[in-house]
Design a protein around this motif. Sequence first.
Motif, PDB file in Angstrom:
ATOM      1  N   ILE A 103       4.796   0.503  20.811  1.00  0.00           N
ATOM      2  CA  ILE A 103       4.487   0.796  19.416  1.00  0.00           C
ATOM      3  C   ILE A 103       3.448   1.905  19.386  1.00  0.00           C
ATOM      4  CG2 ILE A 103       3.532  -0.163  17.287  1.00  0.00           C
ATOM      5  CD1 ILE A 103       4.472  -2.934  18.879  1.00  0.00           C
ATOM      6  N   ARG A 104       3.712   2.948  18.624  1.00  0.00           N
ATOM      7  CA  ARG A 104       2.760   4.045  18.489  1.00  0.00           C
ATOM      8  C   ARG A 104       1.590   3.561  17.632  1.00  0.00           C
ATOM      9  NH1 ARG A 104       6.375   7.572  16.730  1.00  0.00           N
ATOM     10  NH2 ARG A 104       7.099   8.254  18.730  1.00  0.00           N
ATOM     11  N   LYS A 116      -3.919   8.588  18.462  1.00  0.00           N
ATOM     12  CA  LYS A 116      -2.894   8.255  17.473  1.00  0.00           C
ATOM     13  C   LYS A 116      -1.516   8.131  18.101  1.00  0.00           C
ATOM     14  CE  LYS A 116      -5.038   9.975  13.368  1.00  0.00           C
ATOM     15  NZ  LYS A 116      -4.716   9.779  12.003  1.00  0.00           N
ATOM     16  N   HIS A 117      -1.283   8.855  19.201  1.00  0.00           N
ATOM     17  CA  HIS A 117       0.016   8.818  19.867  1.00  0.00           C
ATOM     18  C   HIS A 117       0.053   7.814  21.007  1.00  0.00           C
ATOM     19  CE1 HIS A 117       1.425  12.092  17.457  1.00  0.00           C
ATOM     20  NE2 HIS A 117       0.370  12.812  17.790  1.00  0.00           N
ATOM     21  N   LYS A 159      12.346  -4.065  10.882  1.00  0.00           N
ATOM     22  CA  LYS A 159      12.182  -2.621  10.686  1.00  0.00           C
ATOM     23  C   LYS A 159      10.965  -2.267   9.839  1.00  0.00           C
ATOM     24  CE  LYS A 159      16.784  -1.366  11.825  1.00  0.00           C
ATOM     25  NZ  LYS A 159      16.814  -1.552  13.209  1.00  0.00           N
ATOM     26  N   GLU A 182      -0.546   2.682  10.151  1.00  0.00           N
ATOM     27  CA  GLU A 182       0.110   2.923   8.867  1.00  0.00           C
ATOM     28  C   GLU A 182       0.717   1.628   8.321  1.00  0.00           C
ATOM     29  OE1 GLU A 182       3.875   5.476   7.234  1.00  0.00           O
ATOM     30  OE2 GLU A 182       2.609   6.405   8.769  1.00  0.00           O
ATOM     31  N   PHE A 183       1.317   0.829   9.202  1.00  0.00           N
ATOM     32  CA  PHE A 183       1.910  -0.446   8.801  1.00  0.00           C
ATOM     33  C   PHE A 183       0.845  -1.420   8.291  1.00  0.00           C
ATOM     34  CE2 PHE A 183       2.754  -4.834  10.298  1.00  0.00           C
ATOM     35  CZ  PHE A 183       3.769  -5.166   9.406  1.00  0.00           C
ATOM     36  N   SER A 213      -0.412   5.100  15.697  1.00  0.00           N
ATOM     37  CA  SER A 213      -0.392   5.659  14.341  1.00  0.00           C
ATOM     38  C   SER A 213       0.577   4.881  13.448  1.00  0.00           C
ATOM     39  CB  SER A 213      -0.031   7.146  14.363  1.00  0.00           C
ATOM     40  OG  SER A 213       1.229   7.346  14.971  1.00  0.00           O
ATOM     41  N   ASP A 214       1.730   4.466  13.990  1.00  0.00           N
ATOM     42  CA  ASP A 214       2.681   3.659  13.217  1.00  0.00           C
ATOM     43  C   ASP A 214       2.094   2.289  12.891  1.00  0.00           C
ATOM     44  OD1 ASP A 214       4.618   5.657  13.216  1.00  0.00           O
ATOM     45  OD2 ASP A 214       5.615   4.877  15.013  1.00  0.00           O
ATOM     46  N   LEU A 215       1.387   1.702  13.854  1.00  0.00           N
ATOM     47  CA  LEU A 215       0.769   0.398  13.646  1.00  0.00           C
ATOM     48  C   LEU A 215      -0.297   0.471  12.558  1.00  0.00           C
ATOM     49  CD1 LEU A 215       0.426  -2.567  14.527  1.00  0.00           C
ATOM     50  CD2 LEU A 215      -1.224  -1.751  16.217  1.00  0.00           C
ATOM     51  N   LEU A 225       7.912  -2.329  11.213  1.00  0.00           N
ATOM     52  CA  LEU A 225       7.053  -1.665  12.180  1.00  0.00           C
ATOM     53  C   LEU A 225       7.927  -0.879  13.152  1.00  0.00           C
ATOM     54  CD1 LEU A 225       4.263  -1.202  13.457  1.00  0.00           C
ATOM     55  CD2 LEU A 225       4.588  -3.320  14.734  1.00  0.00           C
ATOM     56  N   PRO A 226       7.837   0.452  13.121  1.00  0.00           N
ATOM     57  CA  PRO A 226       8.640   1.251  14.059  1.00  0.00           C
ATOM     58  C   PRO A 226       8.209   0.993  15.501  1.00  0.00           C
ATOM     59  CG  PRO A 226       7.721   2.629  12.303  1.00  0.00           C
ATOM     60  CD  PRO A 226       7.081   1.273  12.198  1.00  0.00           C
TER      61      PRO A 226
END
Length: 77
Positions: free
Chosen positions: A53-54, A12-13, A39, A60-61, A56-58, A41-42
């Motif tokens: 890009i992490r 995830k990281h 903004k 979630e997006f 987990s962020d991807l 996608l963090p």
Amino acid sequence: VTAETRGPSEAKHELLSVPKVSLEYEVHENTVYGWIRSKQLPAVKLGPRMIRIRRSDLEEFLTPYEAEASVWARPVK
């Protein structure tokens, strides 16, 4: 060490490059850059030309888009 050999929390990281995201999800690199710029996608800037890009962020997006696609997707005959 690959994502398959890591534990769930390490995966995830995982930090992904823009080209890797674009290949993995079959979108153009400019699309990924657009998500970052808007903004949606963090992302982390590690240097002048290094954006990551992490995972987990991807995920979630992309979750709302995957749910929407499953509702509208129909088998091709």
